[in-house]
Design a protein around this motif. Structure first.
Motif, PDB file in Angstrom:
ATOM      1  N   SER A 281       0.864  -1.190   0.000  1.00 41.28           N
ATOM      2  CA  SER A 281       0.000   0.000   0.000  1.00 41.28           C
ATOM      3  C   SER A 281       0.893   1.229   0.000  1.00 41.28           C
ATOM      4  CB  SER A 281      -0.884   0.023   1.248  1.00 41.28           C
ATOM      5  OG  SER A 281      -1.858  -0.983   1.182  1.00 41.28           O
ATOM      6  N   ILE A 282       0.744   2.072  -1.026  1.00 42.18           N
ATOM      7  CA  ILE A 282       1.605   3.238  -1.190  1.00 42.18           C
ATOM      8  C   ILE A 282       0.830   4.517  -0.881  1.00 42.18           C
ATOM      9  CG2 ILE A 282       2.929   4.577  -2.888  1.00 42.18           C
ATOM     10  CD1 ILE A 282       3.413   1.904  -4.380  1.00 42.18           C
ATOM     11  N   ILE A 283       1.472   5.415  -0.115  1.00 39.75           N
ATOM     12  CA  ILE A 283       0.945   6.772   0.080  1.00 39.75           C
ATOM     13  C   ILE A 283       1.988   7.726  -0.492  1.00 39.75           C
ATOM     14  CG2 ILE A 283       0.212   8.512   1.751  1.00 39.75           C
ATOM     15  CD1 ILE A 283      -0.423   6.214   3.717  1.00 39.75           C
ATOM     16  N   VAL A 284       1.577   8.571  -1.431  1.00 37.68           N
ATOM     17  CA  VAL A 284       2.514   9.535  -2.010  1.00 37.68           C
ATOM     18  C   VAL A 284       2.260  10.883  -1.351  1.00 37.68           C
ATOM     19  CG1 VAL A 284       3.557  10.375  -4.150  1.00 37.68           C
ATOM     20  CG2 VAL A 284       2.181   8.297  -4.182  1.00 37.68           C
TER      21      VAL A 284
ATOM     22  N   ALA B 282      -3.295   6.489  -1.642  1.00 35.33           N
ATOM     23  CA  ALA B 282      -3.644   7.837  -1.188  1.00 35.33           C
ATOM     24  C   ALA B 282      -2.560   8.794  -1.643  1.00 35.33           C
ATOM     25  CB  ALA B 282      -3.767   7.884   0.340  1.00 35.33           C
ATOM     26  N   VAL B 283      -2.968  10.019  -1.984  1.00 31.06           N
ATOM     27  CA  VAL B 283      -2.025  11.077  -2.353  1.00 31.06           C
ATOM     28  C   VAL B 283      -2.265  12.235  -1.390  1.00 31.06           C
ATOM     29  CG1 VAL B 283      -1.252  12.636  -4.179  1.00 31.06           C
ATOM     30  CG2 VAL B 283      -2.095  10.347  -4.764  1.00 31.06           C
ATOM     31  N   ALA B 284      -1.257  12.556  -0.578  1.00 29.97           N
ATOM     32  CA  ALA B 284      -1.399  13.584   0.447  1.00 29.97           C
ATOM     33  C   ALA B 284      -0.458  14.741   0.161  1.00 29.97           C
ATOM     34  CB  ALA B 284      -1.103  12.994   1.819  1.00 29.97           C
ATOM     35  N   GLU B 285      -0.744  15.881   0.788  1.00 28.64           N
ATOM     36  CA  GLU B 285       0.132  17.043   0.613  1.00 28.64           C
ATOM     37  C   GLU B 285       0.927  17.346   1.868  1.00 28.64           C
ATOM     38  OE1 GLU B 285      -2.123  20.368  -0.898  1.00 28.64           O
ATOM     39  OE2 GLU B 285      -3.335  19.036  -2.162  1.00 28.64           O
ATOM     40  N   GLU B 286       0.377  16.946   3.010  1.00 31.00           N
ATOM     41  CA  GLU B 286       1.008  17.284   4.278  1.00 31.00           C
ATOM     42  C   GLU B 286       1.256  16.036   5.119  1.00 31.00           C
ATOM     43  OE1 GLU B 286       2.059  20.176   5.140  1.00 31.00           O
ATOM     44  OE2 GLU B 286       1.254  21.243   3.388  1.00 31.00           O
TER      45      GLU B 286
ATOM     46  N   ASP C 283     -16.628   8.485   4.943  1.00 36.78           N
ATOM     47  CA  ASP C 283     -16.079   9.848   4.922  1.00 36.78           C
ATOM     48  C   ASP C 283     -14.558   9.911   4.910  1.00 36.78           C
ATOM     49  OD1 ASP C 283     -18.683  10.641   5.098  1.00 36.78           O
ATOM     50  OD2 ASP C 283     -18.596  11.231   7.214  1.00 36.78           O
ATOM     51  N   CYS C 284     -13.881   8.832   5.219  1.00 39.38           N
ATOM     52  CA  CYS C 284     -12.442   8.920   5.507  1.00 39.38           C
ATOM     53  C   CYS C 284     -11.638   9.575   4.387  1.00 39.38           C
ATOM     54  CB  CYS C 284     -11.869   7.550   5.859  1.00 39.38           C
ATOM     55  SG  CYS C 284     -11.943   6.347   4.520  1.00 39.38           S
ATOM     56  N   GLY C 285     -11.969   9.269   3.139  1.00 37.49           N
ATOM     57  CA  GLY C 285     -11.197   9.817   2.028  1.00 37.49           C
ATOM     58  C   GLY C 285     -11.256  11.336   1.983  1.00 37.49           C
ATOM     59  N   VAL C 286     -12.427  11.875   1.914  1.00 39.16           N
ATOM     60  CA  VAL C 286     -12.560  13.330   1.790  1.00 39.16           C
ATOM     61  C   VAL C 286     -12.230  14.047   3.095  1.00 39.16           C
ATOM     62  CG1 VAL C 286     -14.164  13.292  -0.144  1.00 39.16           C
ATOM     63  CG2 VAL C 286     -15.064  13.105   2.190  1.00 39.16           C
ATOM     64  N   GLU C 287     -12.510  13.411   4.180  1.00 39.31           N
ATOM     65  CA  GLU C 287     -12.225  14.024   5.487  1.00 39.31           C
ATOM     66  C   GLU C 287     -10.712  14.242   5.647  1.00 39.31           C
ATOM     67  OE1 GLU C 287     -14.237  14.844   9.334  1.00 39.31           O
ATOM     68  OE2 GLU C 287     -14.973  14.369   7.318  1.00 39.31           O
ATOM     69  N   ILE C 288      -9.935  13.286   5.267  1.00 38.01           N
ATOM     70  CA  ILE C 288      -8.480  13.367   5.461  1.00 38.01           C
ATOM     71  C   ILE C 288      -7.788  14.025   4.275  1.00 38.01           C
ATOM     72  CG2 ILE C 288      -6.356  12.003   5.706  1.00 38.01           C
ATOM     73  CD1 ILE C 288      -8.006   9.857   7.141  1.00 38.01           C
ATOM     74  N   LEU C 289      -8.210  13.683   3.075  1.00 35.12           N
ATOM     75  CA  LEU C 289      -7.436  14.087   1.890  1.00 35.12           C
ATOM     76  C   LEU C 289      -8.061  15.234   1.113  1.00 35.12           C
ATOM     77  CD1 LEU C 289      -6.525  10.479   0.744  1.00 35.12           C
ATOM     78  CD2 LEU C 289      -4.954  12.144   1.745  1.00 35.12           C
TER      79      LEU C 289
ATOM     80  N   GLY D  19     -12.240   7.326  -0.488  1.00 36.40           N
ATOM     81  CA  GLY D  19     -12.545   6.593   0.745  1.00 36.40           C
ATOM     82  C   GLY D  19     -12.276   5.102   0.603  1.00 36.40           C
ATOM     83  N   ALA D  20     -12.697   4.552  -0.515  1.00 38.59           N
ATOM     84  CA  ALA D  20     -12.536   3.102  -0.698  1.00 38.59           C
ATOM     85  C   ALA D  20     -11.065   2.712  -0.713  1.00 38.59           C
ATOM     86  CB  ALA D  20     -13.216   2.662  -1.994  1.00 38.59           C
ATOM     87  N   LYS D  21     -10.229   3.587  -1.249  1.00 35.96           N
ATOM     88  CA  LYS D  21      -8.801   3.261  -1.292  1.00 35.96           C
ATOM     89  C   LYS D  21      -8.153   3.359   0.082  1.00 35.96           C
ATOM     90  CE  LYS D  21      -7.272   3.655  -5.956  1.00 35.96           C
ATOM     91  NZ  LYS D  21      -6.637   4.513  -6.984  1.00 35.96           N
ATOM     92  N   VAL D  22      -8.536   4.359   0.842  1.00 32.66           N
ATOM     93  CA  VAL D  22      -7.988   4.447   2.200  1.00 32.66           C
ATOM     94  C   VAL D  22      -8.423   3.222   3.006  1.00 32.66           C
ATOM     95  CG1 VAL D  22      -8.092   5.716   4.379  1.00 32.66           C
ATOM     96  CG2 VAL D  22      -7.733   6.958   2.234  1.00 32.66           C
ATOM     97  N   ASN D  23      -9.675   2.826   2.875  1.00 34.95           N
ATOM     98  CA  ASN D  23     -10.123   1.612   3.556  1.00 34.95           C
ATOM     99  C   ASN D  23      -9.357   0.374   3.090  1.00 34.95           C
ATOM    100  OD1 ASN D  23     -12.402   2.085   5.488  1.00 34.95           O
ATOM    101  ND2 ASN D  23     -13.229   3.195   3.723  1.00 34.95           N
ATOM    102  N   ALA D  24      -9.018   0.365   1.795  1.00 36.43           N
ATOM    103  CA  ALA D  24      -8.314  -0.803   1.253  1.00 36.43           C
ATOM    104  C   ALA D  24      -6.938  -0.985   1.884  1.00 36.43           C
ATOM    105  CB  ALA D  24      -8.187  -0.693  -0.262  1.00 36.43           C
ATOM    106  N   ILE D  25      -6.303   0.103   2.325  1.00 35.77           N
ATOM    107  CA  ILE D  25      -5.007  -0.050   3.015  1.00 35.77           C
ATOM    108  C   ILE D  25      -5.177  -0.991   4.203  1.00 35.77           C
ATOM    109  CG2 ILE D  25      -3.197   1.134   4.326  1.00 35.77           C
ATOM    110  CD1 ILE D  25      -3.785   3.669   2.718  1.00 35.77           C
ATOM    111  N   ARG D  26      -6.265  -0.780   4.937  1.00 39.79           N
ATOM    112  CA  ARG D  26      -6.522  -1.636   6.099  1.00 39.79           C
ATOM    113  C   ARG D  26      -6.960  -3.039   5.694  1.00 39.79           C
ATOM    114  NH1 ARG D  26      -8.595  -0.872  11.566  1.00 39.79           N
ATOM    115  NH2 ARG D  26      -9.853  -2.647  12.184  1.00 39.79           N
TER     116      ARG D  26
END
Lengths: 150, 150, 150, 150, 150, 150, 150, 150
Positions: free
Chosen positions: D108-111, D130-134, F45-51, F64-71
């Motif tokens: 699982s990659i986070i950029v 996931a693609v994050a900025e911070e 909500d996790c995707g939009v809430e965080i990213l 959201g589905a991708k963030v959940n997929a990490i877990r």
């Protein structure tokens, strides 16, 4: 913290393993070392001693080599790093075999040998992450790889 | 009908490959044989010849061994059967390396050597499906394995 | 006879692919070359063009990059050899990504770049079987690897 | 309870790793972080320092990159999650290489990068979960993934 | 030239497969399509019809589902691309199962469904390289992926 | 003694997980249970809430589905046994996707559902080691598998 | 120090497991032994007892064999060494199945049987690292493999 | 069109292979069948006949079983479907071994045996996609799996 697993393959007639193990212990590195059975006689005899005598040398060696392989294959496949030492005597085909086996498993290989052996060992060296001449260099690599220290 | 892929690794200074290839051809066996580059000089020179000269022997050998590995690793990993020949000269660590590599990939290995080499080759032999002394025996194995004929 | 599969990754603004392909054709080598889509505009537009427009640049790029990945991942994973070319412009992170991807799959990698890029490309070069500067050298490697000729 | 293994790849000239590690520690998350060696000088020198000097820059870099790869490949392949950070300076091809390597291993990659880099990083982003900025967003992802908390 | 293998999973009560196959044929694309058995009655009856009647519905379904799995698992695992179509009727859990199976095998997945199904299919879509609404878009993707044409 | 890892996938609107976990705890079984995030709102909500927010529902769900997929991918791939529960509401395509994913990884699957769902779930059941109707049966299986007790 | 995992497959009507376990305990060897469920009645009844009665013997056996497989497949795939014992009664096809399964996973296999069974077991023996006649020999192998002692 | 590869393992003293092969040929099915060597005497003698006589029966059998394994392992691992036939005579441990081997490789297995053998074969049957009593049923499965016809 991760304990690194390092398998020490090859030459059994000099003290290179002790030097690496002592060096790592002195540096306090979190490394667990594994090796083949180092008692040459036991290593030759284990097959017939445990499983019954053989008249032919071929089957005598065969039974022993397979019993030894239970140990070597298992420990080698669990290692993070495989150090393969070539000395100046004997054929040492088992060391080269281990290097090929480790390479196909994607292990990080460190080859340890005298520069005089560079040409015949070029295929083995080409599969390695490092080629060292002295056990101390292996300790230095472990310290750098684990702690980033030079 | 399946064409069997057989990789012939090891000794390059005798005619054992020709004997196996001719034997298989005479028997009409559907086998494709592959080998490392057999021109010793080219094999030693390929790295520096193509990619530029090196002052040190180590890097000269290193570049060449890696270019050769493009061929050997690819063909070896596509083989159904890997025959590894050990002769009576040289260190032949590359042959033992190939055997270890093939073993970890789960290839069927046939080792070809004189009985005088049994003890130092016991670990390699222990990983093999057959240990032969003469190229004709390898042809016989191929004929049996492919056609069931003795 | 085996047809070698060679994937040509990286720079799309110079004629290095043509030079390799023509060189291999002139030498009569049994090689099939694959590449990413080389039409830069199509490569950027494919996602939104086929699957619908996007307001944000991020999703526009995302859709396109994934459609392109269907091609690149498939062809790259079928290759025997992956050539990765780095030019003197742009970030070329996709080329380095392909090199890492190919490395984890155990492919034979040839990196093609100007010596001026040696330091920033050292991790990529370290994973390669050969580092070349000119397309002709790649042709020479293919000829040697396939035919043993220098 | 599972300890999550997170490998932090890429940029070594800003404090993004510390921010993620402190954020995770403050939240009491069961995470073990690994990184490449972050001392730039040691990272450049390790090869020649341990294994002997080289006249050419290419081999100097080559020896160092391989010693570093012992660490990076091992830790990266043990990670559950690989975070890859791209900054605004340097080529950072090693970061993209790590992303490709991690992708082929199914990690699982986070950029983590500035939106200004979206277009050149689109292939890397397309392989990410996931693609994050911070850095804080990476901490938020870890907290959610491990504990389900927003 | 490579023939691409595309497996068409999911809904069997509309003409989406024909539309994709005709579109690909019209464009002259080198694609071989595979599907599950599309005759619903045969698909339900195959187990008991061939292997003997069952009193309970559970075992009746079980025998049939396993015979079908011989086909579906084999063809799905040989595909380069797996297209999974969700219609507006039935549970279609087998389609989602196929998507999960294909995802774990690392296949490139294209999901085909009406936007009304976006929320319940979000986990499936997240594992895909493309999400399309119309069969023509799948043809467009194949044309682009294979020929680079938009 | 081995701690068995059991992943509980599927329905999040009934107490089946608690019943299995309590049953295993009452029996003193050495089992560690994992699950997806069970807070439905957080999961959506996790995707939009965080990213960051998204205008379109598709990308909102996608992030959201991708963030959940990490877990989910991480925990599912570490499990010895994957229990997949299908309830009487919703599409539950993510549950079927998990079953397919687990099947391709060679996990032991237990499906838990009402007999009324036998026909639409036949492909999922066919990939399972056991099909149960009640959570208590899953506890009984765990007790038998771990301790041999009925 | 590594704890070796040894799976004891096969015959359940003699005391060979106890003899190996006691021998290993007496020698103080760091070994964890696993076995299938050894209560014959429970092993036959587990499927119908937990998941509901069946009229046909086939499905009765089928349900039970699959529940048992959850245990056997998991423990066998975690073992370093698989010992397979063939006695003088019954068909013992499950023991031979386990041996084949273990062989394909690359496990080190030790076969334990009377010389009278040599001919019918030749294919199983050929896949093994050692063929023993008495449980004490298995203990001797473990002691040698783990400690190098004869 | 795909040619399906079917490996026919097990009993060599009845005409079940011919019946399946003729049935498939009559139906015009695109199937290629492979088998172990069916000449019992050759199969027993191949080792000593080719590689030299042995005094002990154990090594005689051992050499032969390994030469046979070159064929069986190769062909079995290339099969899409493995049919394993158990007759009413002999131990047939090699058939059960093949079934276990095929199962660990994820092959689709069809077991062919008389209902009288259901109980001792339950572990083998539990790993299969179909359990048939007559060769004609295997032909029916192949026709359905390949063409969807009942």
């Amino acid at each position: 913290m991760k304990t690194w697993r390092v398998y020490l393959s090859g030459e059994i007639h000099s003290d290179w393993r002790e030097r690496i193990e002592h060096g790592a212990a002195d540096a306090g590195l979190p490394v667990h070392f594994d090796s083949p059975v180092l008692d040459h006689e036991n290593s030759d005899d284990c097959g017939v001693e445990i499983l019954g005598a053989e008249e032919s040398n071929f089957w005598r060696d065969h039974k022993g080599a397979k019993v030894n392989a239970i140990r070597t294959r298992t420990l080698l496949s669990e290692a993070d790093i495989v150090v393969v030492r070539f000395g100046d005597k004997w054929r040492q085909w088992n060391a080269a075999f281990d290097a090929g086996y480790a390479s196909a498993l994607g292990k990080s290989i460190i080859v340890l040998h005298d520069p005089a052996l560079t040409h015949p060992l070029k295929e083995v060296d080409a599969a390695a992450m490092a080629v060292a001449e002295e056990p101390d260099q292996v300790v230095d690599i472990l310290r750098y790889v684990i702690r980033g220290e030079l």
